[in-house]
Design a protein around this motif. Structure first.
Motif, PDB file in Angstrom:
ATOM      1  N   GLY A  50       0.799  -1.231   0.000  1.00  0.00           N
ATOM      2  CA  GLY A  50       0.000   0.000   0.000  1.00  0.00           C
ATOM      3  C   GLY A  50       0.824   1.270   0.000  1.00  0.00           C
ATOM      4  O   GLY A  50       0.275   2.363   0.058  1.00  0.00           O
ATOM      5  N   ASP A  51       2.149   1.165  -0.075  1.00  0.00           N
ATOM      6  CA  ASP A  51       3.007   2.361  -0.121  1.00  0.00           C
ATOM      7  C   ASP A  51       3.334   2.785  -1.563  1.00  0.00           C
ATOM      8  O   ASP A  51       4.156   3.659  -1.794  1.00  0.00           O
ATOM      9  CB  ASP A  51       4.327   2.112   0.638  1.00  0.00           C
ATOM     10  CG  ASP A  51       4.125   2.064   2.146  1.00  0.00           C
ATOM     11  OD1 ASP A  51       3.076   2.535   2.614  1.00  0.00           O
ATOM     12  OD2 ASP A  51       5.023   1.557   2.847  1.00  0.00           O
ATOM     13  N   GLN A  52       2.711   2.167  -2.536  1.00  0.00           N
ATOM     14  CA  GLN A  52       2.921   2.445  -3.971  1.00  0.00           C
ATOM     15  C   GLN A  52       4.390   2.214  -4.367  1.00  0.00           C
ATOM     16  O   GLN A  52       5.073   3.103  -4.872  1.00  0.00           O
ATOM     17  CB  GLN A  52       2.475   3.870  -4.351  1.00  0.00           C
ATOM     18  CG  GLN A  52       2.235   4.043  -5.854  1.00  0.00           C
ATOM     19  CD  GLN A  52       2.032   5.501  -6.248  1.00  0.00           C
ATOM     20  OE1 GLN A  52       2.888   6.326  -5.983  1.00  0.00           O
ATOM     21  NE2 GLN A  52       0.906   5.805  -6.895  1.00  0.00           N
ATOM     22  N   THR A  53       4.856   0.982  -4.132  1.00  0.00           N
ATOM     23  CA  THR A  53       6.214   0.581  -4.551  1.00  0.00           C
ATOM     24  C   THR A  53       6.157  -0.822  -5.156  1.00  0.00           C
ATOM     25  O   THR A  53       5.090  -1.441  -5.235  1.00  0.00           O
ATOM     26  CB  THR A  53       7.210   0.522  -3.372  1.00  0.00           C
ATOM     27  OG1 THR A  53       6.878  -0.614  -2.553  1.00  0.00           O
ATOM     28  CG2 THR A  53       7.192   1.800  -2.548  1.00  0.00           C
ATOM     29  N   MET A  54       7.334  -1.336  -5.493  1.00  0.00           N
ATOM     30  CA  MET A  54       7.461  -2.704  -5.992  1.00  0.00           C
ATOM     31  C   MET A  54       6.879  -3.734  -5.024  1.00  0.00           C
ATOM     32  O   MET A  54       6.488  -4.828  -5.446  1.00  0.00           O
ATOM     33  CB  MET A  54       8.927  -3.031  -6.298  1.00  0.00           C
ATOM     34  CG  MET A  54       9.852  -2.917  -5.109  1.00  0.00           C
ATOM     35  SD  MET A  54      11.539  -3.452  -5.497  1.00  0.00           S
ATOM     36  CE  MET A  54      12.167  -2.061  -6.424  1.00  0.00           C
TER      37      MET A  54
END
Ligand code: ADP
Ligand code: MG
Ligand code: MG
Length: 207
Positions: free
Chosen positions: A123-127
């Motif tokens: 949910g942190d908008q990463t890989m």
């Protein structure tokens, strides 16, 4: 070592795919980052494929470690140590070769290392948003549903695909994109996208 040769072939397939997607990955990174993810990854994977090809009759662990070290030194940015360092670490799980059990251990260790090093969670908008559903689906498909590894990998790719889509409506909380705050909402994460491409190539080589 037949498995080692298969892993080298997979690395070459990934390098070719990343090269084909270079401009697309750079476009994604130009919206919420610094427009270098395509170049970073293409440079790193081309060098990794060359290093893997140069190995003399390697086993899977050696290929994984070599590729990981090369990615660490050649990709750069935030993503280099995450992709490369985690791969070096996870490759130790392949010291007895590749089977369903060691593949699950490899996948779990890789995810755990990415989380440890990057401090990002789902949910942190990463890989991590592509990786987490892929790894959990792979493990469950093997251990609970007792699917053959190839079917488990196919399900993991589908899960990663949904994870990439999930990065669009959420807000970045790690990496460069987080500097944008709410303006990162509505953009697809480059590192989650390249992670999906890597998994798709592993599946197509394994199939
Ligand atoms: P940089 O942001 O340094 O230019 P890249 O453009 O190569 O590096 O990679 C950006 C990608 O790295 C992001 O899309 C994201 O998926 C991933 N990333 C960045 N920081 C983190 C982190 N702390 N944890 C997990 N992944 C991260
Ligand atoms: Mg970048
Ligand atoms: Mg950069």
């Amino acid at each position: 070592d037949g498995d080692g040769a298969a892993v080298v072939a997979a690395v070459e397939a990934v390098a070719e795919r990343i090269e084909r997607e270079r401009d697309h990955l750079t476009e994604l990174d130009s919206a919420i980052g610094d427009a270098d993810h395509g170049g970073n990854m293409a440079r790193g994977w081309a060098a990794a494929a060359e290093a893997a090809r140069d190995l003399d009759d390697p086993d899977p662990q050696t290929v994984g470690k070599t590729v990981g070290k090369t990615l660490m030194s050649k990709v750069g940015g935030a993503s280099g140590p995450l992709f490369g360092g985690s791969l070096v670490f996870a490759s130790a799980e392949l010291d007895d070769g590749i089977d369903a059990e060691s593949a699950v251990a490899f996948a779990e260790t890789y995810l755990q290392k990415v989380e440890d090093r990057g401090d990002a969670r789902l949910g942190d908008q990463t890989m991590v948003d592509a990786l987490t559903p892929a790894v959990h689906t792979f493990k469950k498909s093997i251990e609970t549903d007792e699917l053959p590894p190839l079917e488990a990998l196919a399900k993991a790719v589908d899960a990663a695909d949904r994870g990439v889509a999930f990065t669009v409506p959420i807000r970045a909380r790690k990496g460069r994109a987080s500097y944008l705050g709410w303006r990162s909402v509505g953009h697809q994460d480059p590192g989650a996208t390249s992670t999906l491409y890597i998994l798709e190539e592993l599946l197509s080589v394994a199939a």
